[in-house]
Design a protein around this motif. Structure first.
Motif, PDB file in Angstrom:
ATOM      1  N   SER A   8       0.850  -1.197   0.000  1.00 27.94           N
ATOM      2  CA  SER A   8       0.000   0.000   0.000  1.00 27.94           C
ATOM      3  C   SER A   8       0.875   1.232   0.000  1.00 27.94           C
ATOM      4  O   SER A   8       1.908   1.248   0.676  1.00 27.94           O
ATOM      5  CB  SER A   8      -0.870   0.051   1.261  1.00 27.94           C
ATOM      6  N   THR A   9       0.457   2.243  -0.750  1.00 29.15           N
ATOM      7  CA  THR A   9       1.168   3.525  -0.681  1.00 29.15           C
ATOM      8  C   THR A   9       0.249   4.558  -0.055  1.00 29.15           C
ATOM      9  O   THR A   9      -0.969   4.480  -0.199  1.00 29.15           O
ATOM     10  CB  THR A   9       1.575   4.042  -2.072  1.00 29.15           C
ATOM     11  N   LEU A  65      -1.792   6.498   5.632  1.00 30.38           N
ATOM     12  CA  LEU A  65      -2.234   5.161   6.070  1.00 30.38           C
ATOM     13  C   LEU A  65      -1.658   4.778   7.428  1.00 30.38           C
ATOM     14  O   LEU A  65      -0.506   5.073   7.742  1.00 30.38           O
ATOM     15  CB  LEU A  65      -1.834   4.114   5.041  1.00 30.38           C
ATOM     16  N   ILE A  67      -5.966   7.431   8.018  1.00 31.91           N
ATOM     17  CA  ILE A  67      -7.025   6.421   7.848  1.00 31.91           C
ATOM     18  C   ILE A  67      -6.365   5.047   7.954  1.00 31.91           C
ATOM     19  O   ILE A  67      -5.145   4.927   7.831  1.00 31.91           O
ATOM     20  CB  ILE A  67      -7.752   6.533   6.480  1.00 31.91           C
ATOM     21  N   SER A  70      -6.922  -0.302   4.443  1.00 32.12           N
ATOM     22  CA  SER A  70      -7.860  -1.410   4.217  1.00 32.12           C
ATOM     23  C   SER A  70      -7.581  -2.136   2.905  1.00 32.12           C
ATOM     24  O   SER A  70      -7.975  -3.284   2.728  1.00 32.12           O
ATOM     25  CB  SER A  70      -9.310  -0.905   4.236  1.00 32.12           C
ATOM     26  N   SER A  87      -1.327  -0.260  -4.294  1.00 27.71           N
ATOM     27  CA  SER A  87      -2.547   0.535  -4.352  1.00 27.71           C
ATOM     28  C   SER A  87      -2.230   1.961  -3.975  1.00 27.71           C
ATOM     29  O   SER A  87      -1.363   2.227  -3.142  1.00 27.71           O
ATOM     30  CB  SER A  87      -3.641  -0.045  -3.449  1.00 27.71           C
ATOM     31  N   SER A 102      -3.201   8.447  -9.361  1.00 25.60           N
ATOM     32  CA  SER A 102      -4.031   9.536  -9.897  1.00 25.60           C
ATOM     33  C   SER A 102      -3.148  10.696 -10.346  1.00 25.60           C
ATOM     34  O   SER A 102      -1.972  10.505 -10.665  1.00 25.60           O
ATOM     35  CB  SER A 102      -5.023  10.000  -8.825  1.00 25.60           C
ATOM     36  N   GLY A 130      -6.146   3.926  -5.413  1.00 24.46           N
ATOM     37  CA  GLY A 130      -6.169   3.913  -3.952  1.00 24.46           C
ATOM     38  C   GLY A 130      -7.553   3.772  -3.349  1.00 24.46           C
ATOM     39  O   GLY A 130      -7.718   3.145  -2.295  1.00 24.46           O
ATOM     40  N   PRO A 183     -10.722   2.371  -2.119  1.00 18.41           N
ATOM     41  CA  PRO A 183     -10.850   0.940  -1.829  1.00 18.41           C
ATOM     42  C   PRO A 183     -11.704   0.145  -2.824  1.00 18.41           C
ATOM     43  O   PRO A 183     -11.303  -0.944  -3.225  1.00 18.41           O
ATOM     44  CB  PRO A 183     -11.468   0.936  -0.432  1.00 18.41           C
TER      45      PRO A 183
HETATM   46  P1  AMP Z   1      -4.659   8.020  -4.032  1.00 16.66           P
HETATM   47  O1  AMP Z   1      -4.930   7.453  -5.381  1.00 16.66           O
HETATM   48  O2  AMP Z   1      -3.379   7.555  -3.452  1.00 16.66           O
HETATM   49  O3  AMP Z   1      -4.799   9.497  -4.028  1.00 16.66           O
HETATM   50  O4  AMP Z   1      -5.798   7.451  -3.079  1.00 16.66           O
HETATM   51  C1  AMP Z   1      -7.172   7.699  -3.377  1.00 16.66           C
HETATM   52  C2  AMP Z   1      -7.987   7.570  -2.116  1.00 16.66           C
HETATM   53  O5  AMP Z   1      -7.876   6.259  -1.614  1.00 16.66           O
HETATM   54  C3  AMP Z   1      -7.548   8.483  -0.980  1.00 16.66           C
HETATM   55  O6  AMP Z   1      -8.694   8.930  -0.309  1.00 16.66           O
HETATM   56  C4  AMP Z   1      -6.716   7.576  -0.132  1.00 16.66           C
HETATM   57  O7  AMP Z   1      -6.666   7.996   1.205  1.00 16.66           O
HETATM   58  C5  AMP Z   1      -7.442   6.270  -0.267  1.00 16.66           C
HETATM   59  N1  AMP Z   1      -6.536   5.144  -0.041  1.00 16.66           N
HETATM   60  C6  AMP Z   1      -5.344   4.966  -0.645  1.00 16.66           C
HETATM   61  N2  AMP Z   1      -4.750   3.859  -0.226  1.00 16.66           N
HETATM   62  C7  AMP Z   1      -5.604   3.296   0.664  1.00 16.66           C
HETATM   63  C8  AMP Z   1      -5.551   2.118   1.460  1.00 16.66           C
HETATM   64  N3  AMP Z   1      -4.507   1.303   1.387  1.00 16.66           N
HETATM   65  N4  AMP Z   1      -6.595   1.843   2.261  1.00 16.66           N
HETATM   66  C9  AMP Z   1      -7.646   2.673   2.320  1.00 16.66           C
HETATM   67  N5  AMP Z   1      -7.754   3.779   1.601  1.00 16.66           N
HETATM   68  C10 AMP Z   1      -6.736   4.112   0.784  1.00 16.66           C
END
Ligand code: AMP
Ligand code: MG
Length: 419
Positions: free
Chosen positions: A181-182, A186, A198, A201, A247, A251, A300, A302
């Motif tokens: 996970s990135t 997190l 957060i 998940s 994940s 974006s 990201g 979920p």
């Molecule tokens: P990102 O594409 O990294 O901007 O993530 C998009 C959304 O997914 C953001 O609201 C993140 O906080 C959420 N998110 C990214 N990774 C996770 C994860 N491993 N578990 C839960 N939510 C995540």
């Protein structure tokens, strides 16, 4: 934007079946055979009785009732040795016991009466030659190809392999799939969350899905939103895994570095795609390292992460595992509610609960909120309805559903009432 099919075609073109391995047949459940399996012996290995009764000569019981002399008793596992059933004779025989020489049929015990303390038997029904006899090789004969390569091993296959005395089979191994996970937001530790954090998940969810799909999940933990740190994780991962799922970070945010890192590590194989699908639009992919290990940059959010896994990673991992069928079962269903959507050039995947309707057709109803952060609706869904671009469908219209959880449909066994 690129269509789901086109993006998937690219991903699959970059993936190969894993090199076959020999495994104990007892551990081959769910794996795909890489070599045909041939029988080196007959099953059953000898002609035997399929009933408890009397082994006899059919010619002796053409006219019934017929009285026969009982000369011996054969249990399953007994060696009949030189025993011969002669004219006017019968042998008491149990299911699975070797057919004695001379006998060509078995009369079930229910059609007989014993006399003289079992020393003679009266047969009340005629039997044709071969009745209740299982000939040697009547299940599998020596030299038969019992399974072609490409066959997926189910419990019945394990049983067949055991019946043939085959200790090992050649299969495609379970892909070992790393999950990372990135995201600086997190947290995986239990206890209260700091402001802005957060819980992670996606990683537990993806690891669980990999397990459910018969792959070997490897937990690679979390990586920060830092290109160098993330690159290091991926470079390490591809030395120990057959594939890697990440994940987040795909974006157009300021910290979304997955694309940059995959381009650096994957060169010409890297793709950063806007897929014409909702959820799961952003997706990155590359093969990395001398082993050309596929790395899937899942979004990201979920719901998007798991849907993107369904669209791209799962079919690719099934290909690597040697499966011939890469997708989920597709079934026709009826919309149980209006499933409206805007025209936006994308395929929409609606999280639905399918239930059997009164006429046997499945009825699809949304399982909850359809935003890409609303995981509860995915947990409550057993299928995804694929709505092509347009304004959706009205209640009662036909839809196409991708079945995620066939067991949830029930079927051949009546449901118990409330307890
Ligand atoms: P990102 O594409 O990294 O901007 O993530 C998009 C959304 O997914 C953001 O609201 C993140 O906080 C959420 N998110 C990214 N990774 C996770 C994860 N491993 N578990 C839960 N939510 C995540
Ligand atoms: Mg992020």
């Amino acid at each position: 934007m690129i269509s789901v099919e086109e993006a998937r075609r690219y991903v699959l073109s970059q993936c190969r079946r894993l090199a076959p391995v020999e495994v104990p047949a007892s551990g081959a459940l769910g794996l795909v055979l890489a070599q045909p399996v041939r029988a080196a012996e007959d099953v059953p290995p000898f002609a035997n009785s399929s009933m408890d009764g009397y082994a006899l000569r059919a010619a002796d019981v053409v006219a019934v009732p017929a009285r026969l002399r009982v000369t011996a008793e054969l249990m399953a596992g007994d060696d009949p040795g030189a025993l011969v059933v002669g004219e006017g004779e019968a042998v008491r025989i149990m299911t699975g016991a070797v057919m004695p020489t001379g006998a060509d049929a078995v009369c079930m015990v229910e059609h007989t009466r014993t006399e003289a303390e079992g020393r003679s038997v009266v047969v009340d029904e005629a039997v044709a030659p071969g009745t209740y006899v299982r000939p040697a090789g009547s299940d599998v004969a020596t030299g038969d190809e019992v399974f072609p390569s490409g066959e997926r091993v189910r419990a019945a296959h394990v049983s067949v392999l055991a019946s043939l005395g085959l200790g090992h089979v050649s299969v495609y191994p379970r892909p070992r799939v790393g999950v990372v996970s990135t995201g600086d937001e997190l947290a995986s530790e239990p206890g209260p969350l700091a402001v802005g954090k957060i819980r992670d998940s996606n990683r537990p969810g993806l690891l669980a899905q990999l397990h459910a799909d018969g792959f070997e999940p490897i937990d690679l933990g979390r990586a920060p939103d830092d290109a160098d740190a993330f690159a290091e994780v991926i470079e390490q991962a591809v030395t120990a895994c057959d594939a890697v799922l990440t994940s987040g970070g795909v974006s157009v945010g300021d910290r979304d570095m997955v694309k940059i890192v995959l381009e650096k590590l994957g060169g010409a194989t890297a793709r950063w795609l806007q897929v014409a699908v909702r959820p799961a639009k952003p997706f990155a992919f590359s093969t990395v390292g001398p082993g050309q290990v596929p790395v899937f940059g899942l979004p990201g959010n979920p719901v998007s992460a798991l849907v993107s896994y369904e669209l791209f990673a799962r079919p690719a991992l099934r290909l690597m595992a040697g499966h011939r069928t890469l997708g989920r079962p597709v079934i026709r269903a009826r919309a149980g509610a209006d499933l409206r959507r805007p025209v936006d050039g994308k395929l929409h995947l609606v999280r639905v609960t399918l239930t059997p309707g009164p006429d046997g057709t499945f009825v699809a109803r949304p399982s909850g909120g359809q935003s890409s952060h609303q995981m509860l609706a995915l947990a409550g869904a057993n299928a995804l309805v694929a709505l092509p671009d347009g304004d959706g469908v009205a209640a009662g219209e036909d839809v196409t559903a991708w079945l995620l959880d066939p067991d949830s449909l029930g079927g051949a066994v009546a449901e118990p009432g409330p307890s």
